[in-house]
Design a protein around this motif. Structure first.
Motif, PDB file in Angstrom:
ATOM      1  N   THR A  18       0.863  -1.180   0.000  1.00  0.00           N
ATOM      2  CA  THR A  18       0.000   0.000   0.000  1.00  0.00           C
ATOM      3  C   THR A  18       0.894   1.222   0.000  1.00  0.00           C
ATOM      4  O   THR A  18       1.832   1.312   0.801  1.00  0.00           O
ATOM      5  N   PHE A  19       0.644   2.122  -0.944  1.00  0.00           N
ATOM      6  CA  PHE A  19       1.363   3.385  -0.965  1.00  0.00           C
ATOM      7  C   PHE A  19       0.607   4.376  -0.093  1.00  0.00           C
ATOM      8  O   PHE A  19      -0.605   4.543  -0.257  1.00  0.00           O
ATOM      9  N   GLY A  20       1.328   4.997   0.824  1.00  0.00           N
ATOM     10  CA  GLY A  20       0.687   5.937   1.754  1.00  0.00           C
ATOM     11  C   GLY A  20       0.368   7.262   1.078  1.00  0.00           C
ATOM     12  O   GLY A  20       0.462   7.386  -0.125  1.00  0.00           O
ATOM     13  N   PRO A  55      -4.396   6.739   0.298  1.00  0.00           N
ATOM     14  CA  PRO A  55      -3.552   5.550   0.158  1.00  0.00           C
ATOM     15  C   PRO A  55      -4.049   4.642  -0.979  1.00  0.00           C
ATOM     16  O   PRO A  55      -5.250   4.534  -1.209  1.00  0.00           O
ATOM     17  N   VAL A  56      -3.093   4.066  -1.691  1.00  0.00           N
ATOM     18  CA  VAL A  56      -3.420   3.165  -2.804  1.00  0.00           C
ATOM     19  C   VAL A  56      -2.897   1.770  -2.469  1.00  0.00           C
ATOM     20  O   VAL A  56      -1.707   1.604  -2.221  1.00  0.00           O
ATOM     21  N   THR A  57      -3.803   0.801  -2.453  1.00  0.00           N
ATOM     22  CA  THR A  57      -3.351  -0.584  -2.282  1.00  0.00           C
ATOM     23  C   THR A  57      -3.054  -1.140  -3.666  1.00  0.00           C
ATOM     24  O   THR A  57      -3.966  -1.377  -4.454  1.00  0.00           O
ATOM     25  N   ALA A  58      -1.771  -1.290  -3.949  1.00  0.00           N
ATOM     26  CA  ALA A  58      -1.353  -1.723  -5.287  1.00  0.00           C
ATOM     27  C   ALA A  58      -1.362  -3.242  -5.393  1.00  0.00           C
ATOM     28  O   ALA A  58      -1.664  -3.790  -6.454  1.00  0.00           O
ATOM     29  N   LEU A  59      -1.011  -3.923  -4.315  1.00  0.00           N
ATOM     30  CA  LEU A  59      -0.938  -5.393  -4.341  1.00  0.00           C
ATOM     31  C   LEU A  59      -1.549  -5.956  -3.064  1.00  0.00           C
ATOM     32  O   LEU A  59      -1.409  -5.346  -1.988  1.00  0.00           O
ATOM     33  N   GLY A 112      -1.025  -8.085 -16.982  1.00  0.00           N
ATOM     34  CA  GLY A 112      -2.183  -7.445 -16.363  1.00  0.00           C
ATOM     35  C   GLY A 112      -2.403  -6.065 -16.933  1.00  0.00           C
ATOM     36  O   GLY A 112      -1.525  -5.497 -17.594  1.00  0.00           O
ATOM     37  N   ALA A 113      -3.586  -5.526 -16.664  1.00  0.00           N
ATOM     38  CA  ALA A 113      -3.963  -4.218 -17.196  1.00  0.00           C
ATOM     39  C   ALA A 113      -3.117  -3.126 -16.561  1.00  0.00           C
ATOM     40  O   ALA A 113      -2.500  -3.321 -15.512  1.00  0.00           O
ATOM     41  N   SER A 114      -3.125  -1.976 -17.196  1.00  0.00           N
ATOM     42  CA  SER A 114      -2.379  -0.833 -16.675  1.00  0.00           C
ATOM     43  C   SER A 114      -2.840  -0.502 -15.260  1.00  0.00           C
ATOM     44  O   SER A 114      -4.036  -0.479 -14.982  1.00  0.00           O
ATOM     45  N   GLY A 115      -1.893  -0.303 -14.382  1.00  0.00           N
ATOM     46  CA  GLY A 115      -2.211   0.096 -13.009  1.00  0.00           C
ATOM     47  C   GLY A 115      -2.494  -1.068 -12.070  1.00  0.00           C
ATOM     48  O   GLY A 115      -2.836  -0.861 -10.904  1.00  0.00           O
ATOM     49  N   CYS A 116      -2.333  -2.320 -12.553  1.00  0.00           N
ATOM     50  CA  CYS A 116      -2.689  -3.453 -11.685  1.00  0.00           C
ATOM     51  C   CYS A 116      -1.569  -3.831 -10.723  1.00  0.00           C
ATOM     52  O   CYS A 116      -1.743  -4.708  -9.891  1.00  0.00           O
ATOM     53  N   GLY A 117      -0.419  -3.179 -10.840  1.00  0.00           N
ATOM     54  CA  GLY A 117       0.635  -3.430  -9.852  1.00  0.00           C
ATOM     55  C   GLY A 117       1.824  -4.221 -10.361  1.00  0.00           C
ATOM     56  O   GLY A 117       2.674  -4.653  -9.576  1.00  0.00           O
ATOM     57  N   LYS A 118       1.916  -4.392 -11.690  1.00  0.00           N
ATOM     58  CA  LYS A 118       3.018  -5.194 -12.254  1.00  0.00           C
ATOM     59  C   LYS A 118       4.379  -4.584 -11.915  1.00  0.00           C
ATOM     60  O   LYS A 118       5.279  -5.279 -11.454  1.00  0.00           O
ATOM     61  N   SER A 119       4.507  -3.275 -12.163  1.00  0.00           N
ATOM     62  CA  SER A 119       5.806  -2.627 -11.906  1.00  0.00           C
ATOM     63  C   SER A 119       6.109  -2.618 -10.416  1.00  0.00           C
ATOM     64  O   SER A 119       7.262  -2.781 -10.011  1.00  0.00           O
ATOM     65  N   THR A 120       5.068  -2.442  -9.613  1.00  0.00           N
ATOM     66  CA  THR A 120       5.269  -2.453  -8.164  1.00  0.00           C
ATOM     67  C   THR A 120       5.822  -3.808  -7.728  1.00  0.00           C
ATOM     68  O   THR A 120       6.774  -3.882  -6.939  1.00  0.00           O
ATOM     69  N   LEU A 121       5.243  -4.872  -8.295  1.00  0.00           N
ATOM     70  CA  LEU A 121       5.700  -6.214  -7.941  1.00  0.00           C
ATOM     71  C   LEU A 121       7.156  -6.418  -8.383  1.00  0.00           C
ATOM     72  O   LEU A 121       7.999  -6.918  -7.626  1.00  0.00           O
ATOM     73  N   LEU A 172      13.687  -2.338  -4.953  1.00  0.00           N
ATOM     74  CA  LEU A 172      13.506  -0.881  -5.051  1.00  0.00           C
ATOM     75  C   LEU A 172      12.315  -0.417  -4.217  1.00  0.00           C
ATOM     76  O   LEU A 172      12.195   0.755  -3.894  1.00  0.00           O
ATOM     77  N   GLU A 173      11.406  -1.329  -3.934  1.00  0.00           N
ATOM     78  CA  GLU A 173      10.262  -1.052  -3.056  1.00  0.00           C
ATOM     79  C   GLU A 173      10.222  -2.158  -2.001  1.00  0.00           C
ATOM     80  O   GLU A 173      10.692  -3.265  -2.254  1.00  0.00           O
ATOM     81  N   THR A 174       9.622  -1.834  -0.859  1.00  0.00           N
ATOM     82  CA  THR A 174       9.490  -2.862   0.183  1.00  0.00           C
ATOM     83  C   THR A 174       8.017  -3.233   0.338  1.00  0.00           C
ATOM     84  O   THR A 174       7.142  -2.375   0.163  1.00  0.00           O
ATOM     85  N   ASP A 234      10.860  -4.848 -17.180  1.00  0.00           N
ATOM     86  CA  ASP A 234       9.568  -4.165 -17.098  1.00  0.00           C
ATOM     87  C   ASP A 234       9.177  -3.594 -18.459  1.00  0.00           C
ATOM     88  O   ASP A 234       9.687  -2.546 -18.861  1.00  0.00           O
ATOM     89  N   GLU A 235       8.296  -4.287 -19.151  1.00  0.00           N
ATOM     90  CA  GLU A 235       7.853  -3.906 -20.495  1.00  0.00           C
ATOM     91  C   GLU A 235       9.033  -3.458 -21.355  1.00  0.00           C
ATOM     92  O   GLU A 235       9.010  -2.362 -21.938  1.00  0.00           O
ATOM     93  N   PRO A 236      10.059  -4.312 -21.471  1.00  0.00           N
ATOM     94  CA  PRO A 236      11.279  -3.856 -22.130  1.00  0.00           C
ATOM     95  C   PRO A 236      11.093  -3.576 -23.621  1.00  0.00           C
ATOM     96  O   PRO A 236      11.852  -2.802 -24.182  1.00  0.00           O
TER      97      PRO A 236
END
Ligand SMILES: Nc1ncnc2c1ncn2[C@@H]1O[C@H](COP(=O)(O)OP(=O)(O)OP(=O)(O)O)[C@@H](O)[C@H]1O
Ligand SMILES: [Mg+2]
Length: 272
Positions: free
Chosen positions: A12-14, A18-22, A39-48, A55-57, A158-160
């Motif tokens: 969850t991004f604060g 707040p956005v729960t990405a995954l 997955g569709a845009s915004g579904c959390g692929k890059s976050t994962l 790079l993210e925790t 990531d979408e190379p």
């Protein structure tokens, strides 16, 4: 060994909103496996992918690489982004050698490593060109060479190939598969292109949006070399499209369920 184990992972991004990405992501990426996250845009692929990269925790649950919690970026995990973001004032070899330079490797060794890495992606002989002298596809290869220069155990991509034309994309996919078959590195590859995911992957992990959860995992049990358009690949693609269609048409939480209620307490039949 180069494997990931994700358990009940949430992010969850604060902030003010707040956005729960995954949410509740459970996944085991095996050593040497080629996994596509779809997955569709915004579904959390890059976050994962960013969590796998360090790079993210995670906000909840755990993400482990070879049994250790992922604590930050690590040269064992190479990263390739959609935009290779090469330094325009450095030659291709100098771009690829940037990481080793930061780590204090000597000039000659850096040069050798960069040349070797560029040869692996078919850019031998282009060491002294500048990024503006290369095509988009070649710049993307240089981005892959930069990720390979540390001899990583894993490639996180990531979408190379998102920004190159269709034919170049096909060529890059085939080159990547050849590289993977030669070296058998674990690859986690993000895409929103069903055909690309099915053509490349051993397994396709389909994420559902809002928040990103694993909707379904498809085994692509089609032996390699695969031929684009072959019946067995098209059949898996059709299955994936059907599942995506199911996500798009599942009832909103506020809507009454379209299906008669089953004995299962699950609120959404799509997740059963
Ligand atoms: N640093 C951040 N701060 C706040 N929210 C973020 C941050 N990064 C991502 N998000 C949100 O998390 C969600 C997932 O984003 P993410 O970039 O992982 O999606 P994606 O599947 O990669 O999308 P795309 O296909 O468009 O690249 C989105 O709602 C996004 O707005
Ligand atoms: Mg993304």
């Amino acid at each position: 060994m180069a494997e990931f184990v994700l358990e009940s992972l949430g992010k969850t991004f604060g902030g003010a909103l707040p956005v729960t990405a995954l949410e509740d992501v459970n996944l085991h990426v095996r050593s040497g496996e080629f996994v596509c996250l779809l997955g569709a845009s915004g579904c959390g692929k890059s976050t994962l992918l960013d969590i796998l990269a360090g790079l993210e925790t995670p906000s909840s649950g755990s993400a482990r690489f070879d049994g250790e919690p992922i604590a930050g970026p690590d040269p064992r995990r190479g990263l390739v982004f959609q935009d290779p973001a090469l330094f325009p004032w450095r030659t291709i070899a100098q771009n690829v050698a940037f990481g080793p330079e930061l780590r204090g490797l000597g000039r000659r060794q850096r040069r050798e490593r960069a040349a070797e890495s560029l040869a692996r992606v078919g850019l031998g002989g282009f060491e002294d060109r500048y990024p503006h002298q290369l095509s988009g596809g070649m710049r993307q290869r240089a981005g892959i060479a930069r990720a390979l220069v540390n001899n990583p155990e894993v490639l996180l991509m990531d979408e190379p190939f998102g920004a190159v034309d269709h034919l170049t994309r096909i060529a890059l996919q085939e080159d990547l598969l050849r590289l993977w078959e030669r070296e058998r590195r674990t690859i986690v590859f993000v895409t929103h292109d069903v055909g690309e995911a099915v053509f490349l992957a051993d397994r396709v992990v389909l994420l559902s949006p809002r928040p990103g959860r694993i909707h379904r995992i498809f085994e692509v049990a089609v032996p390699r070399p695969r031929v684009r358009g072959q019946k067995s690949l098209i059949e898996v693609e059709a299955e994936v499209y059907q599942a995506i269609h199911g996500i798009a048409h599942r009832p909103e939480p506020s809507e009454p369920a379209a299906l008669p209620s089953s004995p299962s307490p699950s609120p959404s039949p799509a997740y059963a």
